[in-house]
Structure formats: structure tokens, C-alpha cells
Design a protein around this motif. Structure first.
Motif, short mmCIF file in Angstrom:
data_model
loop_
_atom_site.label_atom_id
_atom_site.label_comp_id
_atom_site.label_asym_id
_atom_site.label_seq_id
_atom_site.Cartn_x
_atom_site.Cartn_y
_atom_site.Cartn_z
N LEU A 95 1.74 2.19 2.90
CA LEU A 95 0.76 1.27 2.30
C LEU A 95 1.43 0.30 1.33
O LEU A 95 1.04 -0.87 1.23
N ARG A 114 2.86 8.22 3.65
CA ARG A 114 1.64 7.40 3.77
C ARG A 114 1.58 6.38 2.63
O ARG A 114 1.25 5.21 2.85
N GLY A 115 1.91 6.83 1.43
CA GLY A 115 1.91 5.90 0.30
C GLY A 115 2.95 4.81 0.45
O GLY A 115 2.70 3.64 0.15
N CYS A 143 -3.09 6.16 -2.73
CA CYS A 143 -2.87 5.07 -1.77
C CYS A 143 -3.18 3.71 -2.39
O CYS A 143 -2.48 2.72 -2.14
#
Length: 395
Positions: A139, A135-136, A11
Motif C-alpha cells: 500500500l 501488505r503495508g 494500512c
């Protein structure tokens, strides 16, 4: 390394990868340093050409050599690129910066997806790829949104300060990559050389019907999002007369929405193609509406495109990673990126010609026609498979 630690590093890598403040004002920087608009256009074209040349070979190099080291070098070369711009006042120095940025970008493109998937597969969690990658991606987009807001503000004080922060962020990426564990391809490359691996990866890419389908989708629908997001600010200014301050806030909001959608995209991975096909049809239709509209409804329409962009990026990557062998993962992922780059140049130049001659809103309509034609062709090809053609490509 535990999954929890890996997720923190991944992340952080994604957030700082595009936490580049100068993205908000790079064209203004070039003009302020004395470049003409035609020189800027040439720089961007050369950047795309260099990316095309390096894209697939860099993926094969990552499969053959070391993916972690490629990610480290990616951050180093990106930092060199922005540091070069700090001292640039001529076309050739800016071009040198673009050379470094191209190398850095190609070293990470394809490599990161392959690295993450093989790490998850090593821990028997490859089914969670879409969730992790989403999710990455979320971000990364949030990082872009924050960087654009900060870059616009700091540029009123000093372009040099913006470039310093832009060069520091890739160095953070390099440090994070150093902390990542070594992950070898699950299937060993054995004694195969670089060129053998490259040929094998490209052959698999163009002999797999599922991969060809994704490449075609990426080269039309995904490219549409990528090209048009560069011109949203121009459309909002010329068609609606909105002030730059509002446009900047709206662009940051659009990126944030796209990031949220990328974060949750894994929840619909079981119906990926159904969602992707619906997105294609809706996108083509609303882009035709953009060409005909001159109301504030454009804000909502463009926001919907941001939502689609976030979903498409994650779902297409998930399909690709599930279809390919571990030892050629970065190579084939880079083939997809190669297709995207080629398509972006061709469609981007066509868009620029149409927008310059008939108006930017007509350029958006052009992309609407392209996406609808793709949707029709996709429907026909699904009903009439071209197995004979695929066998010829695979031979």
C-alpha cells in the motif's frame, strides 16, 4: 483493539506515509526556486548525514519512551518539513525543511516495524509479520505511485498546490497514529536508561551472526535497489531516448509491481535466505547486462529489479524481527537502517563519480560488480564461519 481495526489503521498509515506529491518534482521545485544543482547535491548529502546521526538514537528513544507517540510526532515533523518548503526560496530554508523531514523519518524508521511486531506478538500472531508488513509495504508503494502521477500533473499548474497536499498527507498519518493502541514492548525495559538501552541494542546487533548477515545484505543488495531507482529515469532518457511522459508512467508501473510483490512476499518467508541469495546473484548479473545493453530490453530488466526490491524489503525485515528481543526491537531495526544509510552514501558517491566520468550505464555495471562480490563473499563466509570475530565484537 481487534486485528481487523488494527489492520485498517496500519494500512492507512502506510498508504499516506509516502503519499507525497512533491516527490515527483522536488528537484524541479528546487531549481525553480533558484537553487543550483550543486546546492541540491549538498542538501541531499546533509539530509543523509542527519539521518545517520538520528537513526539509531531515535530507535533507542522509541524503545525507552513510547513508540506510538514517536509515530505521531513523525507525521507532525514531516508536515512541518513540507510546509517550510512552501515558503522557501533560499538554501537555508530548504535545509530547515530537510531537518524537519529527517526528524520525522527517523522517528518512524525502526519504530513502526517494532510496534507492528509487538502488537502481533501480543495477539500471538507474530508468525504473520511478513504477510502484514508486506501488505503495508504494498500500500505504501501504491501510494507513492499515485502521488507521483498526481504530483507531475498538478505541478504544471502550481508547485504550491503540490506542497500543500504533500504537507496534509503527514498530518493524516499523525491522526491515524493517534488512533492506534498503546503497545508496550513484550519484554519490559525495566529501569534501564536510554544510553544503557542504546548500548545493549547495538551490542546485540553486532554479536548476532544472523543479524550481521542481514545488515551486510541490506548494505549491499538493498542499497543497490534504493540508489539506482533514483536514476532509472535518467538511464531510460539517456540510453533509450524515451519521452518524460512515458518514463513517468513506467516508473509508476514499476512501483506498482514492487508493491504487488511486497504484498505476496510472506508466502516465501520459509525460504527467505534461499530467495535472497538468488536475487543477489541475478541482480549482479543483470546489472552487468545493463552496462552493455542499449535496447528496449532495459525496460524489462529494470522491471525485474522492481520485483526484487519488493521482495527483499519484506523478507529482510521478517528475518530481523524474528531475531531480536522485544525491548530492543526499534533500536536494532534502526541499526539496520543506519547501515543502509552509511552504505548508500558511500556507494552512491562512488556511483555518481563513475556515472559522471564514464556514463550512467557504467555506474549500473559498477553496482553489478559490487553485488556479485558480495555474493561471493557471502558464499565464502557461510563455508568458513567467523565465530572468533563475532565474539570479539560482542565483548
Amino acid at each position: 483493539m481487534s486485528m481487523k481495526t488494527f489492520m485498517r489503521l496500519f494500512c492507512a498509515f502506510q498508504f499516506f506515509r509516502d503519499f507525497i506529491l512533491v516527490y515527483a518534482v522536488d528537484k524541479l521545485l528546487f531549481l525553480e526556486r533558484g537553487l543550483e544543482l550543486y546546492q541540491i547535491a549538498i542538501l541531499i548529502a546533509l539530509w543523509s548525514v542527519m539521518a545517520i546521526i538520528l537513526e539509531v538514537p531515535s530507535g533507542a528513544l522509541a524503545d525507552r519512551w513510547n513508540r506510538k507517540n514517536m509515530l505521531v510526532l513523525s507525521g507532525v515533523f514531516d508536515a512541518l518539513g513540507f510546509a517550510t518548503w512552501l515558503f522557501s526560496s533560499s538554501f537555508w530554508l530548504f535545509l530547515l525543511g530537510f531537518v524537519f523531514l529527517t526528524i520525522g523519518g527517523s522517528f518512524a524508521s525502526g519504530t513502526l516495524q517494532a510496534y507492528v511486531y509487538d502488537f502481533l506478538k501480543l495477539h500471538e500472531k507474530e508468525s504473520e509479520f511478513e504477510r502484514i508488513w508486506g501488505r503495508g509495504s504494498a500500500l505504501r508503494l501504491i501510494g507513492i505511485a499515485i502521488a507521483m502521477s498526481l504530483g507531475g500533473f498538478l505541478s504544471t499548474r502550481s508547485y504550491e498546490l503540490v506542497l500543500v497536499f504533500s504537507a496534509l498527507s503527514p498530518l493524516v498519518v499523525a491522526v491515524v497514529a493517534l488512533l492506534l493502541p498503546q503497545v508496550k514492548p513484550i519484554t519490559s525495559t525495566g529501569e534501564r536508561g536510554y544510553l544503557t538501552l542504546l548500548r545493549s541494542g547495538v551490542k546485540q546487533a553486532f554479536s548476532n551472526r544472523a543479524l550481521l548477515r542481514v545488515f551486510l545484505y541490506s548494505g549491499t543488495v538493498f542499497v543497490t535497489f534504493g540508489v539506482l531507482e533514483e536514476y532509472d529515469q535518467v538511464l531510460l532518457s539517456s540510453r533509450l531516448g524515451l519521452p518524460n511522459s512515458f518514463i513517468g508512467i513506467w516508473l509508476a508501473a514499476g512501483i506498482g509491481v514492487s508493491g504487488i510483490c511486497a504484498f505476496y512476499a510472506h508466502r516465501i518467508k520459509h525460504v527467505s535466505w534461499r530467495v535472497l541469495n538468488i536475487i543477489a546473484v541475478v541482480t549482479g548479473t543483470i546489472l552487468i547486462i545493463v552496462a552493455l545493453s542499449k535496447s528496449l530490453a532495459l525496460l524489462g530488466i529494470l522491471l525485474l529489479l522492481c520485483i526484487f526490491n519488493g521482495l527483499v524489503g519484506v523478507l529482510t525485515q521478517g528475518i530481523i524481527q524474528r531475531e531480536i528481543d522485544s525491548d530492543e526491537r526499534a533500536t536494532i531495526t534502526s541499526v539496520n537502517a543506519f547501515v543502509v544509510e552509511i552504505s548508500a552514501i558511500i556507494l552512491g558517491l562512488a556511483f555518481a563519480f563513475i556515472a559522471n566520468r564514464f556514463g550512467i550505464h557504467i555506474g549500473y555495471g559498477f553496482f553489478g560488480v559490487v553485488v556479485l562480490v558480495y555474493s561471493l563473499a557471502n558464499l565464502v563466509l557461510r563455508r568458513f564461519p567467523v565465530k572468533r570475530l563475532l565474539r570479539r565484537w560482542g565483548s
